[in-house]
Design a protein around this motif. Structure first.
Motif, PDB file in Angstrom:
ATOM      1  N   LEU A 168      -3.370   0.924   5.017  1.00  0.00           N
ATOM      2  CA  LEU A 168      -2.212   1.535   4.358  1.00  0.00           C
ATOM      3  C   LEU A 168      -1.148   1.972   5.355  1.00  0.00           C
ATOM      4  O   LEU A 168      -0.189   2.660   4.975  1.00  0.00           O
ATOM      5  CB  LEU A 168      -2.663   2.748   3.520  1.00  0.00           C
ATOM      6  CG  LEU A 168      -3.612   2.432   2.359  1.00  0.00           C
ATOM      7  CD1 LEU A 168      -3.966   3.709   1.613  1.00  0.00           C
ATOM      8  CD2 LEU A 168      -2.992   1.419   1.413  1.00  0.00           C
ATOM      9  N   ARG A 174       4.659   3.213   7.203  1.00  0.00           N
ATOM     10  CA  ARG A 174       4.573   3.281   5.745  1.00  0.00           C
ATOM     11  C   ARG A 174       5.903   3.673   5.078  1.00  0.00           C
ATOM     12  O   ARG A 174       6.208   3.161   3.993  1.00  0.00           O
ATOM     13  CB  ARG A 174       3.464   4.218   5.293  1.00  0.00           C
ATOM     14  CG  ARG A 174       3.099   3.871   3.843  1.00  0.00           C
ATOM     15  CD  ARG A 174       2.177   4.803   3.133  1.00  0.00           C
ATOM     16  NE  ARG A 174       1.044   5.280   3.866  1.00  0.00           N
ATOM     17  CZ  ARG A 174       0.084   6.013   3.319  1.00  0.00           C
ATOM     18  NH1 ARG A 174       0.129   6.296   2.044  1.00  0.00           N
ATOM     19  NH2 ARG A 174      -0.920   6.455   4.033  1.00  0.00           N
ATOM     20  N   ARG A 178       7.410   1.906   1.931  1.00  0.00           N
ATOM     21  CA  ARG A 178       7.641   2.719   0.737  1.00  0.00           C
ATOM     22  C   ARG A 178       9.031   2.441   0.155  1.00  0.00           C
ATOM     23  O   ARG A 178       9.187   2.254  -1.058  1.00  0.00           O
ATOM     24  CB  ARG A 178       7.491   4.194   1.098  1.00  0.00           C
ATOM     25  CG  ARG A 178       7.815   5.167  -0.028  1.00  0.00           C
ATOM     26  CD  ARG A 178       7.881   6.581   0.510  1.00  0.00           C
ATOM     27  NE  ARG A 178       8.371   7.520  -0.479  1.00  0.00           N
ATOM     28  CZ  ARG A 178       7.608   8.320  -1.207  1.00  0.00           C
ATOM     29  NH1 ARG A 178       6.306   8.304  -1.036  1.00  0.00           N
ATOM     30  NH2 ARG A 178       8.144   9.152  -2.065  1.00  0.00           N
ATOM     31  N   LEU A 203       2.898   3.781  -3.966  1.00  0.00           N
ATOM     32  CA  LEU A 203       1.674   3.005  -3.763  1.00  0.00           C
ATOM     33  C   LEU A 203       0.706   3.175  -4.913  1.00  0.00           C
ATOM     34  O   LEU A 203      -0.094   2.283  -5.210  1.00  0.00           O
ATOM     35  CB  LEU A 203       0.989   3.418  -2.455  1.00  0.00           C
ATOM     36  CG  LEU A 203       1.414   2.651  -1.200  1.00  0.00           C
ATOM     37  CD1 LEU A 203       2.823   3.044  -0.786  1.00  0.00           C
ATOM     38  CD2 LEU A 203       0.437   2.896  -0.064  1.00  0.00           C
ATOM     39  N   LEU A 223       1.999  -4.489   1.977  1.00  0.00           N
ATOM     40  CA  LEU A 223       2.034  -3.568   3.103  1.00  0.00           C
ATOM     41  C   LEU A 223       1.728  -4.281   4.421  1.00  0.00           C
ATOM     42  O   LEU A 223       2.244  -3.893   5.468  1.00  0.00           O
ATOM     43  CB  LEU A 223       1.049  -2.425   2.855  1.00  0.00           C
ATOM     44  CG  LEU A 223       1.404  -1.077   3.480  1.00  0.00           C
ATOM     45  CD1 LEU A 223       0.660   0.045   2.780  1.00  0.00           C
ATOM     46  CD2 LEU A 223       1.123  -1.017   4.960  1.00  0.00           C
ATOM     47  N   VAL A 256      -5.320   0.418  -2.736  1.00  0.00           N
ATOM     48  CA  VAL A 256      -4.721   1.674  -2.274  1.00  0.00           C
ATOM     49  C   VAL A 256      -5.607   2.869  -2.566  1.00  0.00           C
ATOM     50  O   VAL A 256      -5.403   3.948  -2.039  1.00  0.00           O
ATOM     51  CB  VAL A 256      -3.324   1.909  -2.905  1.00  0.00           C
ATOM     52  CG1 VAL A 256      -2.375   0.810  -2.486  1.00  0.00           C
ATOM     53  CG2 VAL A 256      -3.403   2.023  -4.417  1.00  0.00           C
TER      54      VAL A 256
END
Length: 420
Positions: A168, A174, A178, A203, A223, A256
């Motif tokens: 992740l 991230r 996002r 997520l 991702l 996730v």
């Protein structure tokens, strides 16, 4: 029929089925105890903020499923819906991260509570065994925990489970992903609640199990395409360690999990024999959770495996665990003097570690022997007034049916010899 019943969505564990649950807990815990993990036990309820901060306001667990209440003193508490936040809170409160070398390795077992629609494999009260390695960022720790869970399941005889694996990312890469994911999701035809989730934790939308949502997620940004070099290298190290240990896994770019605190490594154990509730356990790395609940930076990783789901997985594969007999010897007295003498023999056998039971009440020989057979004992000790007058008892092998007299003062040693 009792006036009361177990609350909706809960269950009672009763013999003989409870023995299987105990065996599953022991099998999951055994590799952990053998790998430096110490046992921790936390309260069944915590400050509600511990979960809303750590697990995440956007999760179904916090927003819909948590049993929250206010005490007479005004404290706002919640029955624990998961174990990680509680265990980390306990470790921080006790300053375990300052007491010695890191990581702090802990395992736990207990009941957890979520208000959700009851169905097979999904209850409002459920049991888990979990493990946490606190205070160290090391791909070998992530791999160790996955390997130990795999080892536990294989020790139980399970073969038809799969390990799903993903990364992740972290606080560096991230946020970029996002933003890209939010841009994609805002263009979809989604309900208001899901749109609100897009803004809080996009997520989580990827984890939506509804078919109409999943259909729209085709083509969503992945991702893996946004991972920074450090996260890519970390994930490749985890994958390599698992491969070298002979642990099979499947890359799942949409995995996730259901909690907000996961970073980098995330994984899930699934069993296709369980239908829609296929997850039997899972976990991942949660490097920022300690700060979320007011602690120092303590990168950590852990998992929880469902005892209930694991039992269902055993049933799906037709596996019956070989459980040790709860009783090895059953004493059957015939008369008051025999009751006194054999009760003393039973006590001595128990003191020497032999699982022994006794025919309580005023049952005749036939009824008492039925009880002996139902107990699963290997041997029965039978004695009446005539036997005791001769200094003897009758030792019966309940498996073969053979019976022979044994001296009263030698029966404990004889039983120990035969059982050995």
């Amino acid at each position: 029929m009792s006036t009361f019943q177990a609350p909706k969505g809960t269950y009672d564990l009763l013999p003989p089925d409870s023995a299987t649950y105990l065996a599953v807990r022991e099998a999951i815990a055994a590799p952990l105890r053998n790998s430096g993990y110490g046992y921790v036990e936390t309260p069944g309820f915590e400050n509600v903020e511990l979960f809303s901060r750590g697990v995440g306001e956007s999760t179904d667990i916090v927003s819909k499923e948590m049993y929250a209440f206010e005490t007479k003193g005004g404290d706002k508490l919640a029955l624990r819906p998961e174990g990680t936040a509680s265990v980390l809170r306990a470790a921080l409160e006790a300053n375990l991260h300052k007491a010695g070398s890191l990581p702090v390795k802990l395992w736990y077992s207990g009941s957890y509570y979520r208000y959700e629609r009851p169905q097979k494999g999904r209850y409002r009260h459920f049991s888990q065994v979990g493990a946490e390695a606190i205070g160290m960022e090391d791909p070998a720790l992530d791999a160790e925990l996955i390997i130990l869970a795999d080892q536990a399941y294989r020790a139980l005889g399970l073969r038809e489970f799969r390990i799903l694996l993903n990364s992740l990312g972290d606080k560096e890469c991230r946020p970029v992903y996002r933003d890209a994911l939010q841009g994609f999701l805002r263009g979809l035809d989604l309900d208001e609640e899901t749109r609100r989730r897009i803004e809080i934790n996009p997520l989580r939308v990827l984890d939506d199990k509804r078919a109409d949502v999943q259909k729209q997620l085709v083509g969503a940004p992945l991702l893996r395409d946004y991972l920074c070099d450090a996260c890519k290298a970390y994930h490749e190290e985890v994958r390599g360690l698992l491969a070298s240990a002979g642990v099979r896994y499947e890359d799942d770019e949409k995995l996730v999990r259901g909690l907000d605190y996961y970073t980098r490594t995330t994984f899930e154990f699934v069993h296709d024999g369980l239908g829609s509730q296929s997850a039997v356990g899972g976990g991942g790395r949660y490097d920022g959770l300690s700060e979320m609940i007011g602690g120092p930076a303590l990168p950590s990783v852990g998992w929880a495996l469902g005892v209930d789901r694991t039992v269902l997985a055993l049933e799906a594969e037709g596996i019956t665990l070989e459980l040790p007999a709860t009783t090895s010897v059953f004493a059957v007295p015939l008369g008051e003097e025999a009751r006194r003498v054999l009760f003393a023999v039973v006590t001595r056998l128990r003191q020497e570690g032999v699982a022994t039971d006794f025919s309580f009440g005023d049952r005749g020989l036939k009824g008492a022997m039925k009880g002996a057979n139902r107990s699963g004992a290997r041997f029965a000790i039978v004695a009446g007034e005539r036997d005791l007058a001769d200094g003897l008892v009758q030792l019966k092998d309940l498996k073969s049916g053979e019976q022979e007299p044994v001296a009263l003062d030698a029966v404990v040693a004889e039983i120990r010899r035969r059982l050995a």
